[in-house]
Design an enzyme around this catalytic site. Structure first.
Site, PDB file in Angstrom:
ATOM      1  N   CYS A 188       0.846  -1.186   0.000  1.00  0.00           N
ATOM      2  CA  CYS A 188       0.000   0.000   0.000  1.00  0.00           C
ATOM      3  C   CYS A 188       0.885   1.241   0.000  1.00  0.00           C
ATOM      4  O   CYS A 188       1.911   1.286   0.670  1.00  0.00           O
ATOM      5  CB  CYS A 188      -0.951   0.085   1.194  1.00  0.00           C
ATOM      6  SG  CYS A 188      -2.137  -1.246   1.262  1.00  0.00           S
ATOM      7  N   ARG A 239       4.131  -0.677  -4.658  1.00  0.00           N
ATOM      8  CA  ARG A 239       3.784  -1.114  -3.304  1.00  0.00           C
ATOM      9  C   ARG A 239       2.434  -1.823  -3.261  1.00  0.00           C
ATOM     10  O   ARG A 239       2.084  -2.455  -2.263  1.00  0.00           O
ATOM     11  CB  ARG A 239       3.739   0.090  -2.362  1.00  0.00           C
ATOM     12  CG  ARG A 239       5.026   0.861  -2.271  1.00  0.00           C
ATOM     13  CD  ARG A 239       4.885   1.978  -1.272  1.00  0.00           C
ATOM     14  NE  ARG A 239       4.829   1.448   0.077  1.00  0.00           N
ATOM     15  CZ  ARG A 239       5.886   1.267   0.849  1.00  0.00           C
ATOM     16  NH1 ARG A 239       7.075   1.599   0.420  1.00  0.00           N
ATOM     17  NH2 ARG A 239       5.756   0.772   2.054  1.00  0.00           N
ATOM     18  N   TRP A 241      -3.004  -2.693  -1.706  1.00  0.00           N
ATOM     19  CA  TRP A 241      -2.757  -4.130  -1.860  1.00  0.00           C
ATOM     20  C   TRP A 241      -3.673  -4.782  -0.824  1.00  0.00           C
ATOM     21  O   TRP A 241      -3.447  -4.660   0.376  1.00  0.00           O
ATOM     22  CB  TRP A 241      -1.293  -4.461  -1.575  1.00  0.00           C
ATOM     23  CG  TRP A 241      -0.928  -5.888  -1.821  1.00  0.00           C
ATOM     24  CD1 TRP A 241      -0.493  -6.429  -2.997  1.00  0.00           C
ATOM     25  CD2 TRP A 241      -0.936  -6.958  -0.878  1.00  0.00           C
ATOM     26  NE1 TRP A 241      -0.241  -7.772  -2.835  1.00  0.00           N
ATOM     27  CE2 TRP A 241      -0.507  -8.128  -1.553  1.00  0.00           C
ATOM     28  CE3 TRP A 241      -1.274  -7.064   0.475  1.00  0.00           C
ATOM     29  CZ2 TRP A 241      -0.399  -9.368  -0.921  1.00  0.00           C
ATOM     30  CZ3 TRP A 241      -1.174  -8.294   1.104  1.00  0.00           C
ATOM     31  CH2 TRP A 241      -0.726  -9.425   0.395  1.00  0.00           C
ATOM     32  N   ASN A 253      -1.990   2.051   5.729  1.00  0.00           N
ATOM     33  CA  ASN A 253      -1.126   0.962   5.286  1.00  0.00           C
ATOM     34  C   ASN A 253      -0.870   0.093   6.518  1.00  0.00           C
ATOM     35  O   ASN A 253      -0.405   0.599   7.534  1.00  0.00           O
ATOM     36  CB  ASN A 253       0.188   1.553   4.739  1.00  0.00           C
ATOM     37  CG  ASN A 253       1.190   0.490   4.352  1.00  0.00           C
ATOM     38  OD1 ASN A 253       0.863  -0.687   4.315  1.00  0.00           O
ATOM     39  ND2 ASN A 253       2.409   0.914   4.061  1.00  0.00           N
ATOM     40  N   GLY A 254      -1.202  -1.200   6.437  1.00  0.00           N
ATOM     41  CA  GLY A 254      -1.001  -2.084   7.593  1.00  0.00           C
ATOM     42  C   GLY A 254      -2.254  -2.900   7.863  1.00  0.00           C
ATOM     43  O   GLY A 254      -3.125  -3.006   6.992  1.00  0.00           O
ATOM     44  N   GLU A 297      16.104 -19.198  -7.067  1.00  0.00           N
ATOM     45  CA  GLU A 297      15.830 -17.822  -7.474  1.00  0.00           C
ATOM     46  C   GLU A 297      15.307 -17.775  -8.918  1.00  0.00           C
ATOM     47  O   GLU A 297      14.383 -17.028  -9.229  1.00  0.00           O
ATOM     48  CB  GLU A 297      17.099 -16.972  -7.296  1.00  0.00           C
ATOM     49  CG  GLU A 297      17.012 -15.531  -7.769  1.00  0.00           C
ATOM     50  CD  GLU A 297      15.930 -14.690  -7.104  1.00  0.00           C
ATOM     51  OE1 GLU A 297      15.320 -15.136  -6.116  1.00  0.00           O
ATOM     52  OE2 GLU A 297      15.663 -13.584  -7.602  1.00  0.00           O
ATOM     53  N   LYS A 316      11.685 -16.224  -9.900  1.00  0.00           N
ATOM     54  CA  LYS A 316      11.496 -15.166 -10.909  1.00  0.00           C
ATOM     55  C   LYS A 316      10.442 -15.608 -11.920  1.00  0.00           C
ATOM     56  O   LYS A 316       9.566 -14.848 -12.283  1.00  0.00           O
ATOM     57  CB  LYS A 316      12.796 -14.856 -11.663  1.00  0.00           C
ATOM     58  CG  LYS A 316      13.847 -14.085 -10.930  1.00  0.00           C
ATOM     59  CD  LYS A 316      13.549 -12.623 -10.713  1.00  0.00           C
ATOM     60  CE  LYS A 316      12.804 -12.394  -9.447  1.00  0.00           C
ATOM     61  NZ  LYS A 316      13.419 -12.395  -8.195  1.00  0.00           N
ATOM     62  N   GLU A 370       6.885 -15.712 -10.347  1.00  0.00           N
ATOM     63  CA  GLU A 370       6.414 -14.380  -9.947  1.00  0.00           C
ATOM     64  C   GLU A 370       5.842 -13.600 -11.125  1.00  0.00           C
ATOM     65  O   GLU A 370       4.807 -12.957 -10.993  1.00  0.00           O
ATOM     66  CB  GLU A 370       7.595 -13.540  -9.399  1.00  0.00           C
ATOM     67  CG  GLU A 370       7.908 -13.741  -7.948  1.00  0.00           C
ATOM     68  CD  GLU A 370       9.084 -12.863  -7.496  1.00  0.00           C
ATOM     69  OE1 GLU A 370       8.975 -12.290  -6.416  1.00  0.00           O
ATOM     70  OE2 GLU A 370      10.099 -12.761  -8.218  1.00  0.00           O
ATOM     71  N   HIS A 389      14.268 -37.717  -5.799  1.00  0.00           N
ATOM     72  CA  HIS A 389      13.414 -38.004  -4.645  1.00  0.00           C
ATOM     73  C   HIS A 389      12.043 -37.358  -4.802  1.00  0.00           C
ATOM     74  O   HIS A 389      11.411 -37.014  -3.795  1.00  0.00           O
ATOM     75  CB  HIS A 389      14.099 -37.523  -3.365  1.00  0.00           C
ATOM     76  CG  HIS A 389      15.426 -38.159  -3.128  1.00  0.00           C
ATOM     77  ND1 HIS A 389      15.553 -39.500  -2.826  1.00  0.00           N
ATOM     78  CD2 HIS A 389      16.683 -37.658  -3.182  1.00  0.00           C
ATOM     79  CE1 HIS A 389      16.849 -39.785  -2.689  1.00  0.00           C
ATOM     80  NE2 HIS A 389      17.548 -38.691  -2.909  1.00  0.00           N
ATOM     81  N   LYS A 422       5.839  -5.085  -3.748  1.00  0.00           N
ATOM     82  CA  LYS A 422       7.286  -5.057  -3.548  1.00  0.00           C
ATOM     83  C   LYS A 422       7.678  -5.018  -2.086  1.00  0.00           C
ATOM     84  O   LYS A 422       8.619  -5.664  -1.664  1.00  0.00           O
ATOM     85  CB  LYS A 422       7.884  -3.853  -4.274  1.00  0.00           C
ATOM     86  CG  LYS A 422       9.392  -3.849  -4.176  1.00  0.00           C
ATOM     87  CD  LYS A 422      10.038  -3.369  -5.427  1.00  0.00           C
ATOM     88  CE  LYS A 422      11.517  -3.663  -5.430  1.00  0.00           C
ATOM     89  NZ  LYS A 422      11.804  -5.065  -5.734  1.00  0.00           N
TER      90      LYS A 422
HETATM   91  C1  G6P Z   1       8.407  -9.319  -1.674  1.00  0.00           C
HETATM   92  C2  G6P Z   1       9.009  -8.940  -3.016  1.00  0.00           C
HETATM   93  C3  G6P Z   1      10.258  -9.790  -3.277  1.00  0.00           C
HETATM   94  C4  G6P Z   1      11.241  -9.632  -2.131  1.00  0.00           C
HETATM   95  C5  G6P Z   1      10.594  -9.958  -0.783  1.00  0.00           C
HETATM   96  C6  G6P Z   1      11.499  -9.558   0.374  1.00  0.00           C
HETATM   97  O1  G6P Z   1       7.896 -10.604  -1.735  1.00  0.00           O
HETATM   98  O2  G6P Z   1       8.066  -9.123  -4.050  1.00  0.00           O
HETATM   99  O3  G6P Z   1      10.867  -9.364  -4.485  1.00  0.00           O
HETATM  100  O4  G6P Z   1      12.331 -10.482  -2.341  1.00  0.00           O
HETATM  101  O5  G6P Z   1       9.379  -9.220  -0.631  1.00  0.00           O
HETATM  102  O6  G6P Z   1      11.657  -8.163   0.357  1.00  0.00           O
HETATM  103  P1  G6P Z   1      12.855  -7.392   0.990  1.00  0.00           P
HETATM  104  O7  G6P Z   1      12.555  -5.943   0.702  1.00  0.00           O
HETATM  105  O8  G6P Z   1      12.834  -7.686   2.455  1.00  0.00           O
HETATM  106  O9  G6P Z   1      14.106  -7.841   0.346  1.00  0.00           O
END
Ligand code: G6P
Length: 608
Positions: free
Chosen positions: A2, A27, A74, A100-101, A481, A485, A488, A504, A603
Site C-alpha cells: 500500500c 507497493r 494491496w 497501510n497495515g 531464485e 522469478k 512471480e 526423490h 514489492k
Molecule cells: C516481496 C518482493 C520480493 C522480495 C521480498 C522480500 O515478496 O516481491 O521481491 O524479495 O518481498 O523483500 P525485501 O525488501 O525484504 O528484500
C-alpha cells in the site's frame, strides 16, 4: 505494501497526489483513491484497478484544492473494489483516512462501533479507524487520533484529512513506514521517498509510535504519548532519473541491465584488491564479535532469503563460521534460542519487510548482535539494527527483485572476505577472489549480450505450464531464485531443486518436452550435475543449460545452452542468475503479463 501520498501547499493537489501514487504503485496496485478538501468539503474519488484507471475516471474533472491524501492498495481485508479502496470516509463525511497495515482487533472494534450507531460500507479493517476517530473527536483532531490509536492493535501508517482543521494533515506510524518531505511552502507525505523526490529531497522519517501534524510550513512530530520529538531533516540520496524507466520497456529490464554498474556501486571503496580483503565501514567495529559468534544467522524473505542461502555457502567456505539461514517469518514465531554470543543479519532490499523486521527485533531483544543488510537508505531495518551495510544498488522499482539480489550477494561476498581474512583465508586466496570480483561487471555485460538467444528460448518457455530448475552447491540457491522469478512474473509453475534431490520426487514430473533449466558450470560438482542431466534426458525432458563456454559435453546433452563466462565457484551465482532473470522476463513478456506489477504481489511487504 500500500502506498500513501499526502500534500499540503500552494499547488493543485490532485495531479500531484496521482503522480505521487504512480511512483509508489509498486507497493500495491489493485485499487486507488484520492481525497481533497474544497471549500471546506471533502471530495473523494476511488477506483478498482491501477492508478491510470483512477486518473481516467477523474479525467481532469476535479475541484481545485491545495490539500489532500491518496492511496494505492494491496488488499488484505476485503476484495479489491471501489468501496474497499481508500480513502475511507466518516459517516458525516468530514474525515478521510488512508491506511497501510492491518488493524488486528478490527472485529471487536467494529462490534463496539456498530453498538454505538456507526454503520459500515466496506469489508476493510481500515474503516473502523475512521469511525473510531470520528467517535472520539471532541474538537481536537490530534487528541482523537491519539486516543483511537491507543485502542487499535496491529500495524499502521495513516494519513488523515479533516474538514474540522482544513489546513493540516495528520499522520501516524506504528510499523508501516511514513516519510515527510519538507519543501518550500509545501509539505508532502509518502510511504517512501520515491513519492516525494520530485518535489523535495529534505525528509523526516517518522518512527514507530509517533504522529505528526503537517502543514505547508513543515511538520510537528510528537510521540503517541504526547511527548515532543525533535527529528532532524535528512536527505534523500537518489534522484528522479533513478526511479524512471529511462527508455526501457519495463523497470525490471532496466534493473537487469543496470547490474554491471550496481555491483560496482555495491563494492566501491570496499574491496581492497591488493590486500585481498574488504573494508565495510558499517561493520568495522563489530567484525571481531561476528567472527567470534557461536553462530551467524541470516534471516530474510523471498529473493533476499535466496541471497542468504548463498551467503551461508560463502561465509562458511571463506570464513569457516557456522551459518544458518532462516525464513524471517518462521524464525520469529519459533522462539529461537539466541543469546549474546550469536549474530543475526537481516537481509532486505526494502528494509521494511514486516517479518524480517520482527526477526531483527527478536534478535535484539534476546541480546544477539542484530545487523542489517539493506538497500533503502533510512529504512526501518537500517535504523533499528546495531550496525549494518547498505547495498547502494539504487532504487529498485520492479516488483521482482533483480539488481538488489546481485548486490546482496556481492556484499555478502565482501563480508565473507573480511571475516575470512581475520581467520582461515590466506592473503593470496583473498587477492585472487578480489581480482575475480573486479572482473564480474564485464562478465555480466557479456551475458547481457545474449539477450536475443534467451528471448528465443523464452518464446518456447511461454507455451509451458511447468518448469524445473536444478543446481548444486553455490548454484542451488540460484535454481531457487530462477524458479521464483519465473513464477512471480510469468505465472508458470516453476520449482527450484538441488539437482540431486530431483530423484526423490520432482523426477516424477518429467515427461516429453518438460523444460528443465540446469545450472552446470565447471565447478567441483560439475560431474554430478552431468549425471543429473543424463537422468532428465533419459526421461525426455527439454534441457536448457547455463554452462561455461565451449563445453562439448553440455552441448551434446542439452537442447539449449546459455554460456556464462567462467569465474571462481563462490562468485558464480552473480553470473548464473543473470540469464535466469532475462529468461523469466522475456517469458512473461511473450505471455503478455504485467512484468513490473505482477498479479497479487507487492514489492514491500509490510504486513505479516
Ligand atoms: C516481496 C518482493 C520480493 C522480495 C521480498 C522480500 O515478496 O516481491 O521481491 O524479495 O518481498 O523483500 P525485501 O525488501 O525484504 O528484500
Amino acid at each position: 505494501m500500500c502506498g500513501i501520498v499526502g500534500y499540503v501547499g500552494e499547488k493543485n493537489a490532485v495531479p500531484l497526489l496521482l503522480n505521487g501514487l504512480k511512483r509508489l504503485e509498486y507497493r500495491g496496485y489493485d485499487s486507488a483513491g484520492v481525497a481533497i478538501l474544497n471549500e471546506g468539503n471533502l471530495w473523494v474519488e476511488k477506483r478498482k484497478g491501477k492508478i491510470r484507471d483512477l486518473e481516467c475516471e477523474i479525467n481532469g474533472l476535479h475541484p481545485e484544492s491545495t490539500i489532500g491524501i491518496s492511496h494505492t492498495r494491496w488488499a488484505t481485508h476485503g476484495v479489491p473494489s471501489e468501496v474497499n479502496a481508500h480513502p475511507h470516509v466518516s459517516m458525516e463525511g468530514n474525515l478521510a483516512l488512508v491506511h497501510n497495515g492491518i488493524i488486528e482487533n478490527h472485529a471487536s472494534l467494529k462490534s463496539e462501533l456498530i453498538a454505538n450507531g456507526f454503520s459500515f460500507v466496506s469489508q476493510t479493517d481500515t474503516e473502523v479507524l475512521v469511525h473510531l476517530i470520528a467517535m472520539l473527536y471532541a474538537g481536537d483532531m490530534v487528541k482523537a487520533i491519539r486516543e483511537s490509536l491507543r485502542l487499535v492493535e496491529g500495524t499502521l501508517g495513516i494519513a488523515v484529512l479533516s474538514a474540522h482543521e482544513p489546513d493540516r494533515l495528520f499522520v501516524a506510524r506504528r510499523g508501516s513506514p511514513l516519510v515527510i518531505g519538507v519543501g518550500d511552502g509545501e509539505t508532502l507525505i509518502g510511504s517512501d521517498g520515491a513519492a516525494l523526490v520530485e518535489h523535495t529531497r529534505r525528509v523526516i522519517y517518522l518512527e514507530d509510535d509517533e504522529m505528526a501534524v503537517v502543514d505547508r510550513g513543515g511538520a510537528r512530530v510528537r510521540t503517541l504519548q504526547d511527548k515532543t520529538v525533535n527529528r532532524k531533516i535528512e536527505k534523500i540520496e537518489f534522484d528522479l532519473g533513478q526511479i524512471q524507466k529511462g527508455g526501457y520497456a519495463h523497470f525490471m529490464l532496466k534493473e537487469i541491465f543496470e547490474q554491471p554498474q550496481t555491483i560496482v556501486d555495491s563494492m566501491r571503496g570496499r574491496l581492497l584488491v591488493e590486500e585481498g580483503n574488504a573494508k565495510l565501514g558499517g561493520l568495522e567495529n563489530c567484525l571481531d564479535r561476528i567472527r567470534n559468534s557461536y553462530r551467524l544467522i541470516l534471516t530474510a524473505c523471498g529473493t533476499s532469503w535466496h541471497a542468504g542461502l548463498i551467503g551461508e555457502y560463502l561465509i562458511e567456505k571463506l570464513a569457516g563460521i557456522p551459518v544458518e539461514v532462516e525464513y524471517a517469518s518462521e524464525f520469529r514465531y519459533r522462539d529461537p534460542i539466541l543469546s549474546r554470543v550469536d549474530t543475526v543479519l537481516a537481509i532486505t532490499q526494502s528494509g521494511e519487510t514486516a517479518d524480517t523486521l520482527a526477526a531483527l527485533r527478536e534478535a535484539r531483544q534476546k541480546g544477539a548482535l542484530a545487523l542489517g543488510l539493506c538497500n533503502v537508505v533510512g529504512s526501518t531495518i537500517a535504523r533499528e539494527s546495531d550496525a549494518g551495510v547498505y547495498l547502494h544498488a539504487g532504487p529498485e522499482i520492479g516488483v521482482a527483485s533483480t539488481k538488489a539480489f546481485t548486490s546482496q550477494v556481492t556484499v555478502l561476498t565482501l563480508i565473507a572476505l573480511a571475516l575470512g581474512r581475520k581467520g582461515i583465508l590466506s592473503s593470496e586466496d583473498g587477492k585472487h577472489i578480489a581480482q575475480e570480483i573486479l572482473k564480474l561487471p564485464d562478465k555480466i555485460k557479456q551475458i547481457l549480450e545474449l539477450e536475443e538467444t534467451i528471448r528465443r528460448i523464452a518464446e518456447h518457455m511461454a507455451g509451458q505450464k511447468n518448469v524445473l530448475y536444478l543446481g548444486r552447491g553455490f548454484n542451488y540457491p540460484v535454481a531457487l531464485e530462477g524458479a521464483l522469478k519465473m513464477k512471480e512474473i510469468s505465472y508458470i509453475h516453476a520449482e527450484g531443486y538441488p539437482a540431486a534431490e530431483m530423484k526423490h520426487g520432482p523426477i516424477a514430473l518429467i515427461d516429453d518436452n518438460m523444460p528443465v533449466v540446469v545450472i552446470a558450470v565447471k565447478d567441483p560438482v560439475y560431474e554430478k550435475v552431468i549425471s543429473n542431466i543424463e537422468e532428465v534426458k533419459a526421461r525426455g525432458g527439454y534441457i536448457i543449460a547455463v554452462a561455461n563456454p565451449d563445453d562439448r559435453t553440455i552441448r551434446s546433452l542439452c537442447d539449449e545452452v546459455i554460456e556464462v563466462p567462467e569465474t571462481r565457484q563462490c562468485l558464480s551465482p552473480i553470473l548464473t542468475v543473470i540469464p535466469l532473470q532475462l529468461l523469466a522476463y522475456h517469458t512473461a513478456v511473450f505471455k503478455g503479463c504485467d512484468v513490473d506489477q505482477p498479479r497479487n504481489l507487492a514489492k514491500s511487504v509490510t504486513v505479516e
